[in-house]
Design a protein around this motif. Structure first.
Motif, PDB file in Angstrom:
ATOM      1  N   VAL A 233     -51.857 -21.121  20.835  1.00  2.59           N
ATOM      2  CA  VAL A 233     -52.703 -22.248  20.281  1.00  2.59           C
ATOM      3  C   VAL A 233     -53.621 -21.302  19.447  1.00  2.59           C
ATOM      4  N   THR A 234     -54.008 -21.845  18.284  1.00  3.51           N
ATOM      5  CA  THR A 234     -54.887 -21.199  17.249  1.00  3.51           C
ATOM      6  C   THR A 234     -56.138 -22.168  17.061  1.00  3.51           C
ATOM      7  N   MET A 235     -57.126 -21.804  17.101  1.00  3.73           N
ATOM      8  CA  MET A 235     -58.500 -22.567  16.912  1.00  3.73           C
ATOM      9  C   MET A 235     -58.949 -22.362  15.424  1.00  3.73           C
ATOM     10  N   ILE A 236     -58.899 -23.261  14.473  1.00  4.66           N
ATOM     11  CA  ILE A 236     -59.347 -23.040  12.949  1.00  4.66           C
ATOM     12  C   ILE A 236     -60.647 -23.855  12.946  1.00  4.66           C
ATOM     13  N   PRO A 237     -61.924 -23.028  12.260  1.00  2.96           N
ATOM     14  CA  PRO A 237     -62.994 -23.851  11.916  1.00  2.96           C
ATOM     15  C   PRO A 237     -62.519 -24.900  10.886  1.00  2.96           C
ATOM     16  N   SER A 238     -63.138 -26.193  11.426  1.00  3.31           N
ATOM     17  CA  SER A 238     -62.701 -27.185  10.547  1.00  3.31           C
ATOM     18  C   SER A 238     -63.311 -26.875   8.917  1.00  3.31           C
ATOM     19  N   TYR A 239     -64.335 -26.350   8.484  1.00  5.28           N
ATOM     20  CA  TYR A 239     -64.607 -26.089   7.336  1.00  5.28           C
ATOM     21  C   TYR A 239     -63.691 -25.124   6.483  1.00  5.28           C
ATOM     22  N   ALA A 240     -63.074 -24.341   7.415  1.00  9.56           N
ATOM     23  CA  ALA A 240     -62.219 -23.321   6.746  1.00  9.56           C
ATOM     24  C   ALA A 240     -61.088 -23.839   5.959  1.00  9.56           C
ATOM     25  N   LEU A 241     -60.837 -25.181   6.509  1.00  8.21           N
ATOM     26  CA  LEU A 241     -59.753 -25.883   5.809  1.00  8.21           C
ATOM     27  C   LEU A 241     -60.026 -26.602   4.231  1.00  8.21           C
ATOM     28  N   ILE A 242     -61.339 -26.540   4.224  1.00  6.49           N
ATOM     29  CA  ILE A 242     -61.700 -27.150   3.135  1.00  6.49           C
ATOM     30  C   ILE A 242     -62.181 -26.186   2.082  1.00  6.49           C
ATOM     31  N   SER A 243     -62.566 -24.950   2.692  1.00  2.00           N
ATOM     32  CA  SER A 243     -62.990 -23.784   2.056  1.00  2.00           C
ATOM     33  C   SER A 243     -61.832 -22.749   1.532  1.00  2.00           C
ATOM     34  N   ASP A 244     -60.935 -22.617   2.368  1.00  2.00           N
ATOM     35  CA  ASP A 244     -59.708 -21.724   2.300  1.00  2.00           C
ATOM     36  C   ASP A 244     -58.337 -22.555   1.873  1.00  2.00           C
ATOM     37  N   SER A 245     -57.558 -21.709   1.474  1.00  2.00           N
ATOM     38  CA  SER A 245     -56.216 -22.449   1.168  1.00  2.00           C
ATOM     39  C   SER A 245     -55.247 -22.244   2.602  1.00  2.00           C
ATOM     40  N   PHE A 246     -54.436 -23.337   2.541  1.00  2.00           N
ATOM     41  CA  PHE A 246     -53.279 -23.136   3.631  1.00  2.00           C
ATOM     42  C   PHE A 246     -52.423 -24.147   3.030  1.00  2.00           C
ATOM     43  N   ILE A 247     -51.161 -24.163   3.669  1.00  2.00           N
ATOM     44  CA  ILE A 247     -50.152 -24.844   3.358  1.00  2.00           C
ATOM     45  C   ILE A 247     -49.707 -26.139   4.380  1.00  2.00           C
ATOM     46  N   ASN A 248     -49.706 -27.271   4.091  1.00  2.00           N
ATOM     47  CA  ASN A 248     -49.374 -28.457   4.833  1.00  2.00           C
ATOM     48  C   ASN A 248     -48.007 -28.837   4.623  1.00  2.00           C
ATOM     49  N   TRP A 249     -46.995 -28.805   5.473  1.00  2.00           N
ATOM     50  CA  TRP A 249     -45.621 -28.944   5.381  1.00  2.00           C
ATOM     51  C   TRP A 249     -45.316 -30.747   5.557  1.00  2.00           C
ATOM     52  N   ARG A 250     -46.338 -31.567   5.492  1.00  2.00           N
ATOM     53  CA  ARG A 250     -46.044 -32.825   5.495  1.00  2.00           C
ATOM     54  C   ARG A 250     -45.126 -33.298   4.589  1.00  2.00           C
ATOM     55  N   GLY A 251     -45.320 -32.867   3.370  1.00  2.00           N
ATOM     56  CA  GLY A 251     -44.742 -33.304   2.186  1.00  2.00           C
ATOM     57  C   GLY A 251     -43.029 -33.215   2.342  1.00  2.00           C
ATOM     58  N   MET A 252     -43.000 -32.034   2.858  1.00  2.00           N
ATOM     59  CA  MET A 252     -41.344 -31.494   3.276  1.00  2.00           C
ATOM     60  C   MET A 252     -40.924 -32.600   4.597  1.00  2.00           C
ATOM     61  N   GLN A 253     -41.613 -32.738   5.179  1.00  2.00           N
ATOM     62  CA  GLN A 253     -41.115 -33.734   6.183  1.00  2.00           C
ATOM     63  C   GLN A 253     -40.989 -35.139   5.823  1.00  2.00           C
ATOM     64  N   GLU A 254     -41.930 -35.641   5.163  1.00  2.00           N
ATOM     65  CA  GLU A 254     -41.813 -36.820   4.548  1.00  2.00           C
ATOM     66  C   GLU A 254     -40.712 -37.080   3.552  1.00  2.00           C
TER      67      GLU A 254
END
Length: 414
Positions: A233-254
């Motif tokens: 389990v990884t804990m990510i600061p909520s504001y890091a998702l706004i300030s840093d880049s990340f990949i969300n695979w939801r589009g692929m799943q949908e």
């Protein structure tokens, strides 16, 4: 107190002991009343309510029981009893009433906090909670309740108006900003994440900076919890998702399809023009028979129209084994049950290099499930590696130890 004192005097108790005995007896009576009241509320009333809730399977009632809201409410009963008897102790009345009120206030704010948790639990039973989580807002509300509770409790103990304490909070705002920096940043980030739907519960996100690659299992005020595929389990600061880049695979799943983008490397020394024997052999391959016939006719018409002398193979147009191989891969993918036919399907050559000529497959599996996707991808390349030799092609591979040993034996035999 006076009633007990008069009764003791009536029994002839010494005046010097009457006050002490009256005090002890009254305290004992109050203690017994509190114990009995606590027993009745917890062991009788709450158990009866719990029985009714479980018997009729009342969903919200079960959540209230799990959060122990009723047990927390039962703490009011002893406090009310003590507060009611405060007048019996004139000397200590003010102190008893203050402490009893303080205890009831603490219990009240504790109940409010638990009710906020109950509200969040109930909200999570609805589908909308996956796209619009409110846990962050609930946590903010809890912080506000705690702050207000602390102010009111201190004001009650000091016997001062809460407004006096609140007026001093302005001077401590800088301290509060420092202490609750992460919470404030998390609140702002939570609002943005919720409003823009950047992250939802159950989304597969990838954030290498924090070592996160898995499903979102919790979104709170300060952190987003991700269960990685290795079950860590990884804990990510909520504001890091706004300030840093990340990949969300939801589009692929949908979308219903998952991309396959992989190349096999061909030894360039094995690439050649097709001979007549090779062409006849290719006509016997199921997916190539029509292609070979039409392609052969197209090349023949072109060479005749342009009066090309085919006595030299360099002149004019001719089929190559690598071109036929690419055509075969395309047809093979079009007929593969694991490939999504409504999405991009392409077989292309990449820039040749020291490892040969890369032939890349760019297609989409028709399942987004990891195990099925890997199975489809492996099945395709198993087949292609096995049949490359049928086209006179060799798959490139750096020499292994066994290759070098075989070469050395060959030199020795010569």
């Amino acid at each position: 107190m006076n009633f007990i004192r008069n009764r003791l005097l009536g029994y002839g108790v010494d005046d010097a002991l009457v006050d002490t005995l009256s005090f002890v007896i009254l305290v004992t009576i109050i203690t017994l009343l509190c114990i009995i009241a606590n027993f009745i509320t917890k062991q009788v009333i709450i158990r009866f309510i719990a029985h009714i809730v479980r018997k009729h399977n009342i969903k919200w009632g079960n959540i209230l029981l799990e959060r122990k809201v009723l047990r927390r409410l039962s703490h009011f009963v002893p406090a009310i009893i003590i507060y009611s008897f405060a007048a019996s102790f004139p000397t200590y009345r003010a102190a008893i009433e203050t402490l009893a009120l303080t205890y009831m206030m603490i219990v009240a704010f504790s109940v409010i906090n638990r009710l906020l948790s109950v509200f969040n639990d109930i909200y999570q039973t609805y589908e909308i909670s996956k796209t619009k989580p409110i846990k962050g807002y609930i946590q903010v509300a809890k912080i506000v309740v705690i702050i207000v509770g602390i102010v009111l409790v201190i004001a009650n103990l000091m016997g001062k108006s809460p407004l006096i304490l609140l007026s001093g909070i302005g001077a401590l705002s800088a301290v509060f900003m420092l202490v609750f920096k992460d919470s404030l940043l998390g609140l702002v980030a939570g609002v943005q994440l919720s409003a823009t739907e950047m992250v939802r519960m159950g989304d597969w996100i990838e954030m290498p900076k924090y070592g996160a690659n898995g499903d979102v299992i919790d979104i709170s005020l300060n952190t987003v919890m991700v269960r990685n595929f290795d079950k860590t389990v990884t804990m990510i600061p909520s504001y890091a998702l706004i300030s840093d880049s990340f990949i969300n695979w939801r589009g692929m799943q949908e979308s219903g399809g998952r991309r396959i983008k992989r190349a096999l490397h061909i030894d360039m020394t094995s690439i050649t023009f097709c001979t007549d024997e090779m062409i006849e052999h290719f006509k016997q391959i199921r997916y190539l028979s029509d292609y070979i016939v039409s392609r052969e006719q197209e090349i023949l018409e072109y060479n005749i129209a342009n009066k090309i002398d085919r006595s030299n193979i360099v002149n004019g147009r001719a089929m190559t084994n690598i071109g036929v191989f690419r055509a075969y891969i395309i047809e093979y993918l079009k007929h593969h049950p694991g490939i999504h036919q409504e999405m991009t399907l392409m077989v292309r050559q990449l820039e040749p290099g020291e490892n040969g000529l890369p032939i890349e497959i760019y297609a989409f599996a028709n399942s987004t499930q990891w195990a099925i996707y890997e199975g489809v991808q492996a099945d395709i390349f198993d087949h292609l590696f096995a049949i490359a030799g049928e086209f006179g092609l060799r798959v490139f591979q750096n020499p292994a130890g066994s290759d070098l040993k075989a070469l050395a034996r060959g030199v020795q035999n010569e």
